[in-house]
Design an enzyme around this catalytic site. Structure first.
Site, PDB file in Angstrom:
ATOM      1  N   HIS A   1       2.298  -2.204   4.874  1.00 23.17           N
ATOM      2  CA  HIS A   1       2.151  -3.058   3.683  1.00 23.17           C
ATOM      3  C   HIS A   1       2.390  -4.541   3.989  1.00 23.17           C
ATOM      4  O   HIS A   1       2.128  -5.386   3.131  1.00 23.17           O
ATOM      5  CB  HIS A   1       3.120  -2.615   2.582  1.00 23.17           C
ATOM      6  CG  HIS A   1       2.864  -1.221   2.098  1.00 23.17           C
ATOM      7  ND1 HIS A   1       1.692  -0.852   1.475  1.00 23.17           N
ATOM      8  CD2 HIS A   1       3.623  -0.096   2.160  1.00 23.17           C
ATOM      9  CE1 HIS A   1       1.745   0.441   1.176  1.00 23.17           C
ATOM     10  NE2 HIS A   1       2.896   0.922   1.577  1.00 23.17           N
TER      11      HIS A   1
ATOM     12  N   ASP B   1      -1.293   7.299   5.759  1.00 26.94           N
ATOM     13  CA  ASP B   1      -0.172   7.268   4.803  1.00 26.94           C
ATOM     14  C   ASP B   1      -0.754   7.393   3.385  1.00 26.94           C
ATOM     15  O   ASP B   1      -1.878   6.955   3.129  1.00 26.94           O
ATOM     16  CB  ASP B   1       0.579   5.942   4.966  1.00 26.94           C
ATOM     17  CG  ASP B   1       1.837   5.863   4.121  1.00 26.94           C
ATOM     18  OD1 ASP B   1       2.931   6.063   4.674  1.00 26.94           O
ATOM     19  OD2 ASP B   1       1.722   5.586   2.904  1.00 26.94           O
TER      20      ASP B   1
ATOM     21  N   HIS C   1      -0.067   5.816   0.828  1.00 23.24           N
ATOM     22  CA  HIS C   1      -0.204   4.511   0.173  1.00 23.24           C
ATOM     23  C   HIS C   1      -1.220   3.647   0.922  1.00 23.24           C
ATOM     24  O   HIS C   1      -1.281   3.693   2.156  1.00 23.24           O
ATOM     25  CB  HIS C   1       1.146   3.788   0.140  1.00 23.24           C
ATOM     26  CG  HIS C   1       2.217   4.558  -0.556  1.00 23.24           C
ATOM     27  ND1 HIS C   1       3.160   5.316   0.116  1.00 23.24           N
ATOM     28  CD2 HIS C   1       2.496   4.707  -1.877  1.00 23.24           C
ATOM     29  CE1 HIS C   1       3.984   5.888  -0.761  1.00 23.24           C
ATOM     30  NE2 HIS C   1       3.597   5.542  -1.977  1.00 23.24           N
TER      31      HIS C   1
ATOM     32  N   ASP D   1       3.790  11.191   3.747  1.00 25.06           N
ATOM     33  CA  ASP D   1       4.098  11.167   2.317  1.00 25.06           C
ATOM     34  C   ASP D   1       2.981  11.706   1.426  1.00 25.06           C
ATOM     35  O   ASP D   1       3.101  11.682   0.205  1.00 25.06           O
ATOM     36  CB  ASP D   1       4.565   9.775   1.853  1.00 25.06           C
ATOM     37  CG  ASP D   1       3.736   8.637   2.392  1.00 25.06           C
ATOM     38  OD1 ASP D   1       2.692   8.894   3.023  1.00 25.06           O
ATOM     39  OD2 ASP D   1       4.142   7.471   2.193  1.00 25.06           O
TER      40      ASP D   1
ATOM     41  N   TYR E   1       9.063  10.749   3.010  1.00 22.99           N
ATOM     42  CA  TYR E   1      10.412  10.516   2.471  1.00 22.99           C
ATOM     43  C   TYR E   1      11.180  11.779   2.131  1.00 22.99           C
ATOM     44  O   TYR E   1      12.302  11.690   1.644  1.00 22.99           O
ATOM     45  CB  TYR E   1      10.308   9.556   1.273  1.00 22.99           C
ATOM     46  CG  TYR E   1       9.640   8.270   1.702  1.00 22.99           C
ATOM     47  CD1 TYR E   1      10.351   7.326   2.436  1.00 22.99           C
ATOM     48  CD2 TYR E   1       8.285   8.038   1.477  1.00 22.99           C
ATOM     49  CE1 TYR E   1       9.741   6.171   2.897  1.00 22.99           C
ATOM     50  CE2 TYR E   1       7.661   6.888   1.938  1.00 22.99           C
ATOM     51  CZ  TYR E   1       8.395   5.960   2.648  1.00 22.99           C
ATOM     52  OH  TYR E   1       7.792   4.838   3.125  1.00 22.99           O
TER      53      TYR E   1
HETATM   54  C1  OKP Z   1       5.871   2.543   1.689  1.00 23.61           C
HETATM   55  B1  OKP Z   1       5.001   3.356   2.665  1.00 23.61           B
HETATM   56  C2  OKP Z   1       9.998   4.298  -5.988  1.00 23.61           C
HETATM   57  C3  OKP Z   1       8.888   3.241  -5.976  1.00 23.61           C
HETATM   58  C4  OKP Z   1       8.642   2.788  -4.595  1.00 23.61           C
HETATM   59  C5  OKP Z   1       7.143   1.725  -3.074  1.00 23.61           C
HETATM   60  C6  OKP Z   1       6.458   2.614  -2.095  1.00 23.61           C
HETATM   61  C7  OKP Z   1       6.403   2.038  -0.720  1.00 23.61           C
HETATM   62  C8  OKP Z   1       5.786   3.002   0.255  1.00 23.61           C
HETATM   63  N1  OKP Z   1      11.284   3.720  -6.178  1.00 23.61           N
HETATM   64  N2  OKP Z   1       7.302   2.370  -4.354  1.00 23.61           N
HETATM   65  O1  OKP Z   1       3.607   3.238   2.458  1.00 23.61           O
HETATM   66  O2  OKP Z   1       5.321   4.757   2.715  1.00 23.61           O
HETATM   67 ZN    ZN Z   2       3.500   5.554   2.163  1.00 23.12          ZN
END
Ligand code: OKP
Ligand code: ZN
Length: 335
Positions: free
Chosen positions: A154, A188, A190, A276, A315
């Site tokens: 990110h 990933d 995201h 994830d 996670y």
């Molecule tokens: C990072 B990677 C929950 C909301 C969090 C952020 C996600 C970041 C993901 N407290 N949202 O891409 O795994």
């Molecule tokens: Zn992620």
């Protein structure tokens, strides 16, 4: 397979995140790396080595030197246990950055990504691991795994966010791009907005990302399928946003993304790997079983490319290691 560890990852252990005005427990905890390390250690075929340190100059080719200096200085100004969050983000036609509170918002795009005393050391250690992996791939290794946290995909040129500070996968890709064309495949759950951003105008690095539809999943503002690159980079960024799916609906999209990578004929591949999208991940929302990560590894192996795999998210500490092991074992399998 050689596993390159970030020796400083544990220096970054934020006390919490801020979400919807509430302090929530952090997702990116040091135990993530320990869980993966333990799972790989229980299997044969993995050797572990710490990344040798790098100078800051190794990351300022890609990241804004002023941003990198900000991360260093902000970390250096903190005592253990302290954390710095942005409260106000740039606004208006000509935002000006004159003080500390403006810096916090100018250099970070969310409230999930605090800076702590050890953040810069941990981020630079991850970059060092990615650089080391790129150099090993360049020297003829077929596949190398970067075991690091915090994640990186990110992080944009001058902004942290999404638990990411320095874009490890992009640093590996940029280093390899001096030797030939590079594809980055982001698995990933995201969207890898940082990687997309860093290579958006480049034709020598293809970026492809499969992820949850940003209409409902972080990072919300990017990752849509009409973002395809700009200028000379037009056509060299591809997004595959998906609703929360099982392996049955993920599989044809993976095949399409892998085919796209193959058609680009890269000399090297960087995989931004997250676990994830697993069914039991607390924040991803997808429904992939552990075994499917083996299918992902097999699909990548069939490309036959020298490959650096860089750890991003994932996670659930109970399933994380199994997903990574399944992916890497299939990637390394013969034939
Ligand atoms: C990072 B990677 C929950 C909301 C969090 C952020 C996600 C970041 C993901 N407290 N949202 O891409 O795994
Ligand atoms: Zn992620």
């Amino acid at each position: 397979m050689r596993v390159i560890l970030n020796p400083r990852h544990a220096a970054h252990s934020p006390p919490h995140e801020v979400d919807n005005g509430t302090l929530t427990p952090p997702c990116d905890v040091p135990g993530r790396l320990a869980a993966i390390r333990a799972a790989l250690g229980r299997r044969s075929g993995f050797t572990f080595e710490d990344a040798p340190p790098i100078a800051e100059g190794a990351v300022t080719a890609l990241h804004d030197p002023a941003y990198v200096a900000y991360l260093r200085e902000a970390s250096a100004g903190l005592r253990p246990g302290q954390a710095v969050y942005p409260s106000v983000f740039p606004y208006g036609p000509a935002p000006r950055v004159r003080g500390g509170k403006a810096l916090r918002g100018a250099y970070c795009f969310d409230t999930f990504t605090p800076i702590t005393a050890g953040t810069f050391a941990a981020a630079l250690g991850g970059a060092a691991a990615a650089v080391r992996a790129a150099d090993l791939i360049a020297a003829g290794e077929r596949a190398v795994y970067v075991l690091t946290r915090p994640p990186g995909h990110h992080a944009e040129r001058d902004r942290c966010g999404g638990y990411s500070y320095l874009n490890n996968a992009a640093l590996a890709a940029d280093r390899l791009s001096r030797l030939g064309k590079v594809a980055v495949l982001d698995l990933d759950v995201h969207h890898g907005n940082g990687t997309q951003h860093l290579f958006y105008d480049r034709a020598d690095v293809l970026t492809a990302s499969i992820h949850g539809d940003p209409a409902r999943l972080f990072p919300y503002f990017s990752g849509f399928d009409d973002e395809t690159g700009t200028g000379p980079g037009l056509g060299f960024n591809r997004n595959f946003p998906l609703p929360p799916v099982t392996d049955r609906d993920y599989d044809p999209v993976l095949a399409a993304a892998v085919e796209l990578v193959g058609r680009f004929r890269p000399a090297f591949l960087v995989v931004a790997f997250g676990a994830d999208a697993h069914a039991d991940d607390p924040i991803g929302g997808f429904a992939l079983p552990t075994e499917y990560f083996g299918e992902m590894g097999a699909a990548v192996r069939r490309l036959g490319l020298p490959t650096a795999v860089v750890q991003e998210g994932g996670y659930n500490l109970d399933v994380l290691g199994g997903c990574v092991a399944a992916f890497l074992e299939s990637l390394a399998a013969d034939g």
